[in-house]
Design a protein around this motif. Sequence first.
Motif, mmCIF file in Angstrom:
data_model
loop_
_atom_site.group_PDB
_atom_site.id
_atom_site.type_symbol
_atom_site.label_atom_id
_atom_site.label_comp_id
_atom_site.label_asym_id
_atom_site.label_seq_id
_atom_site.Cartn_x
_atom_site.Cartn_y
_atom_site.Cartn_z
ATOM 1 N N ARG A 162 0.841 -1.203 0.000
ATOM 2 C CA ARG A 162 0.000 0.000 0.000
ATOM 3 C C ARG A 162 0.873 1.248 0.000
ATOM 4 N N ASP A 163 0.300 2.347 -0.513
ATOM 5 C CA ASP A 163 1.015 3.609 -0.460
ATOM 6 C C ASP A 163 0.790 4.269 0.895
ATOM 7 N N GLU A 164 1.329 5.479 1.050
ATOM 8 C CA GLU A 164 1.285 6.128 2.364
ATOM 9 C C GLU A 164 -0.120 6.529 2.782
ATOM 10 N N THR A 165 -1.050 6.628 1.839
ATOM 11 C CA THR A 165 -2.427 6.974 2.173
ATOM 12 C C THR A 165 -3.278 5.748 2.466
ATOM 13 N N GLY A 166 -2.705 4.566 2.308
ATOM 14 C CA GLY A 166 -3.451 3.346 2.553
ATOM 15 C C GLY A 166 -4.080 2.741 1.326
ATOM 16 N N ASP A 167 -3.926 3.377 0.170
ATOM 17 C CA ASP A 167 -4.485 2.821 -1.064
ATOM 18 C C ASP A 167 -3.662 1.626 -1.529
ATOM 19 N N LEU A 168 -4.344 0.621 -2.049
ATOM 20 C CA LEU A 168 -3.684 -0.598 -2.492
ATOM 21 C C LEU A 168 -2.898 -0.349 -3.770
ATOM 22 N N LEU A 169 -1.614 -0.709 -3.757
ATOM 23 C CA LEU A 169 -0.794 -0.637 -4.963
ATOM 24 C C LEU A 169 -0.942 -1.911 -5.780
ATOM 25 N N PHE A 170 -0.787 -3.049 -5.127
ATOM 26 C CA PHE A 170 -0.977 -4.338 -5.774
ATOM 27 C C PHE A 170 -0.978 -5.418 -4.710
ATOM 28 N N GLU A 171 -1.397 -6.605 -5.117
ATOM 29 C CA GLU A 171 -1.413 -7.760 -4.229
ATOM 30 C C GLU A 171 -0.623 -8.894 -4.858
ATOM 31 N N THR A 172 0.085 -9.634 -4.028
ATOM 32 C CA THR A 172 0.818 -10.803 -4.494
ATOM 33 C C THR A 172 0.634 -11.918 -3.468
ATOM 34 N N ALA A 173 1.391 -12.994 -3.592
ATOM 35 C CA ALA A 173 1.209 -14.121 -2.674
ATOM 36 C C ALA A 173 2.530 -14.837 -2.442
#
Length: 347
Positions: free
Chosen positions: A149-160
């Motif tokens: 996530r970025d500094e505002t809490g928005d999701l950048l991407f997801e992985t596993a």
Amino acid sequence: MLMQARRGRLEPCPFPKAAPLDMPPVSPFVLATASPGASWAGMHSVLHPRGEDAARIAEIGWVLYVGAGLIFLAASIMLGLAMYGPEKARGMLRRPALIVLAGVAFPVAVLTALLAYALQSAAAKTRGAEAALRIEVAGELWWWRVRYRDETGDLLFETANDIRIPVGVPVEILLTSSNVIHSFWVPSLAGKLDMVPGRTNRLRMLAREPGVFSGLCAEYCGAQHAKMQFDVQALDPEQFRAWLAAQRLPANEAGAELRAGAGVFLRDCAQCHTVRGTAAAGTLGPDLTHVASRPRLAAGALPNNAGALAGWVAGSQHVKPGNLMPAFGHLSGDELRAVTGYLGSLK
């Protein structure tokens, strides 16, 4: 800071230069005992730390082990003298003052000193520099969901099952679980910390050199607990920024040779998996947008190659019985090769 606004758009901020690590002093005994040699190469152990907090934990352990060993040696010598020593020595050991000194005062003083040292060293782990990167890790049955996530809490991407961090930069790992208690542990980089449903625990991590470090679940969580592993790759900050940018991109559009496999994936897999840039938007299973770039499959159970991928798709229940992914034994040979080829292109 991970991202910054510039003329209406977000751009990556440069990470701060790695500051010299304020590491606790290591005794010559520790260096002599734990010096890396051929047998240590590639090992991931609390006795071979590669991270700031792991080094502190190792130092605490060695101080306590050495202190306990010296006390045991002194007690053994006194016991030997009391049983087999000369009469003069046995007479000295019978004195009440020595019994009070060795049996009461000495243990209280030594144990208090060791306790104070351990508490002070443990508290030092929370006084490091503010984290420049925060990563969410959720324990699933039986794999690891990783969100950047970025500094505002928005999701950048997801992985596993694949965590990558910059060398020399403090990272905060936010640990959660939606099912049972797991325990997140990368022995070479940091201590273990439980992942408790309904609670977010925070683990600080700072890698002091590049490398690939194995992690595992350290709390029994079900039938496939032993096959719940992950990798932490510590990268040069420039390499990390390049990886971060690549992971944010959607999947490449399937060419003519991959369209058949993409069709099989959308028909049979999109209900549970996401591939950004396509109609696949399932959330139950791992995000597969860049699955081919990950070093291992099935939370460390298999290497990431075409054969292992095909075996996992066709018979995941044979590899990890009880996992939530059904086996796709109904696929024809051509369909299995097509969907495996498509997944292998997602880098």
